[in-house]
Design an enzyme around this catalytic site. Sequence first.
Site, PDB file in Angstrom:
ATOM      1  N   HIS A  63      -1.467  -3.654  -9.036  1.00  0.00           N
ATOM      2  CA  HIS A  63      -0.691  -3.319  -8.296  1.00  0.00           C
ATOM      3  C   HIS A  63       0.776  -3.741  -8.442  1.00  0.00           C
ATOM      4  O   HIS A  63       1.787  -3.048  -8.396  1.00  0.00           O
ATOM      5  CB  HIS A  63      -0.805  -4.084  -6.710  1.00  0.00           C
TER       6      HIS A  63
ATOM      7  N   GLU B 225      -1.421  -1.073   2.870  1.00  0.00           N
ATOM      8  CA  GLU B 225      -1.564  -1.872   1.678  1.00  0.00           C
ATOM      9  C   GLU B 225      -3.320  -2.793   1.737  1.00  0.00           C
ATOM     10  O   GLU B 225      -3.304  -3.360   3.027  1.00  0.00           O
ATOM     11  CB  GLU B 225      -0.670  -2.933   1.554  1.00  0.00           C
TER      12      GLU B 225
ATOM     13  N   GLU C 136      -5.692  -5.115   1.746  1.00  0.00           N
ATOM     14  CA  GLU C 136      -5.364  -6.820   1.235  1.00  0.00           C
ATOM     15  C   GLU C 136      -6.497  -7.497   2.089  1.00  0.00           C
ATOM     16  O   GLU C 136      -7.417  -6.821   2.870  1.00  0.00           O
ATOM     17  CB  GLU C 136      -4.216  -7.520   1.821  1.00  0.00           C
TER      18      GLU C 136
ATOM     19  N   GLN D 245      12.213  -0.774   2.400  1.00  0.00           N
ATOM     20  CA  GLN D 245      12.122  -1.758   1.532  1.00  0.00           C
ATOM     21  C   GLN D 245      12.857  -1.504   0.355  1.00  0.00           C
ATOM     22  O   GLN D 245      13.820  -2.497   0.091  1.00  0.00           O
ATOM     23  CB  GLN D 245      10.919  -1.979   0.885  1.00  0.00           C
TER      24      GLN D 245
ATOM     25  N   LYS E 163       8.262  -4.562   6.427  1.00  0.00           N
ATOM     26  CA  LYS E 163       7.087  -5.146   6.792  1.00  0.00           C
ATOM     27  C   LYS E 163       6.699  -5.688   8.163  1.00  0.00           C
ATOM     28  O   LYS E 163       5.625  -6.129   8.155  1.00  0.00           O
ATOM     29  CB  LYS E 163       6.835  -6.406   5.670  1.00  0.00           C
TER      30      LYS E 163
ATOM     31  N   THR F 233      -1.606  -6.644  -2.173  1.00  0.00           N
ATOM     32  CA  THR F 233      -2.522  -5.499  -2.432  1.00  0.00           C
ATOM     33  C   THR F 233      -3.297  -5.518  -3.569  1.00  0.00           C
ATOM     34  O   THR F 233      -2.938  -5.849  -4.794  1.00  0.00           O
ATOM     35  CB  THR F 233      -1.266  -4.280  -2.490  1.00  0.00           C
TER      36      THR F 233
END
Length: 428
Positions: A134, A199, A201, A240, A253, A361
């Site tokens: 990633h 994402e 995770e 971002q 985020k 990620t």
Amino acid sequence: MIDQTHDPKRQSWVDSAGGHSDFPIQNLPLGVFSVGGEGPRIGTAIGDYVLDLKAISGLLPTEVAPALSQPALNELFALPTKARKALRQRLSDLLSDDRHRADIEPHLHPVGDCRMHLPARIGDYTDFYVGIHHAMAVGKLFRPDNPLLPNYKHVPIGYHGRASSIRESGVPVVRPKGQTKAPEADAPSFGPSQRLDYELELGVFIARGNALGQSIDIADAPDHIAGLCLLNDWSARDFQAWEYQPLGPFLAKNFQSTISPWVITAEALAPFRTAQPARPEGDPAPLPYLSNPADQASGALNIALEVQILTEQMRSQNLPPQTLSRSSTLAAMYWTIAQLITHHSVNGCNLMAGDLLGTGTLSGPEKAQAGSLLELSDGGKSPVTLDNGETRRFLADGDEVILTARAEAEGFNSIGFGQCRAQILPAV
């Protein structure tokens, strides 16, 4: 750490636990649930039921009973590993021996009757960046000739996220608003994110903490892992790109992160520990404080990961969710969980029971293993075509993203994580 609770031949008298895709008796995850108008309490999942642990605390080890009376898992996480292991062994015995059925069965609640809550009071949340593929893919979008910055292979990269906006699976995500700036524009504009992304995770819950000023040695780091969950760290890519220099992401985020409600304990994951994949030839060796032979031999986990999407149109057509990608921890993680904990505390930072770490990620090396739409769509340049003809560069209102995971090892029953899912609502 492998014992009779992991025996693939062990069966539960709870019929639905036999061969259950996520919660056979070999799993016994911990979570917080409520039924009707009652308050939250601690339970474990067994098949299609949730067992109320507070209600049966008199049958459980005395050292865990006070923690089981709490509405969150923090105090249980803070107990010594030996106490949590004793709880798991006792639960396994109670749920596998039919002689205990009369005592236990009245306290089993069908999962459909239960509302799940956040499993712990999350005091702090730190998001790492251990998915090297990633990091490479995102780096190429911004720095085609130098995708990985020089520090990546020397230090576990991380940043502190917003704990207050973490929500359990099923809570919708309102499309965030913020500033963006198009490359050709003279000034930024304000409005809803047009490049909203997911994402894939894993979340790591901290068990025992450490005192301020004292670090956690990497050899001791496994004792500080309470368990794992799935984590969707939603990201507004357009925000971002404008805000991340010089301090990193902020509004991109902090609007919401979603976690699965069941904590798959470190003890349940013991059979799925394996060797950390060797670093590519030429990569630097970790500094001594991050190096441990035992961690390299068994500090990785074999967990298969999957992302699905369910759009508004798919729901109207009664279509099932569509898989967008499949990945695995072994293909994705450049650093081990123990290395993350050790690095986080090496400067004396005090971790606390119930703190949450995100892995970052988890994408594999192939396009079909990408853990975000940013990667699947090449930064929005190549739309992803779904089976029903819809296309996505980034998420649309009404889209629901579903994360799942399964720990696997030869000779053992696989165990699942349950779902981590949430739907996107329009901006307010």
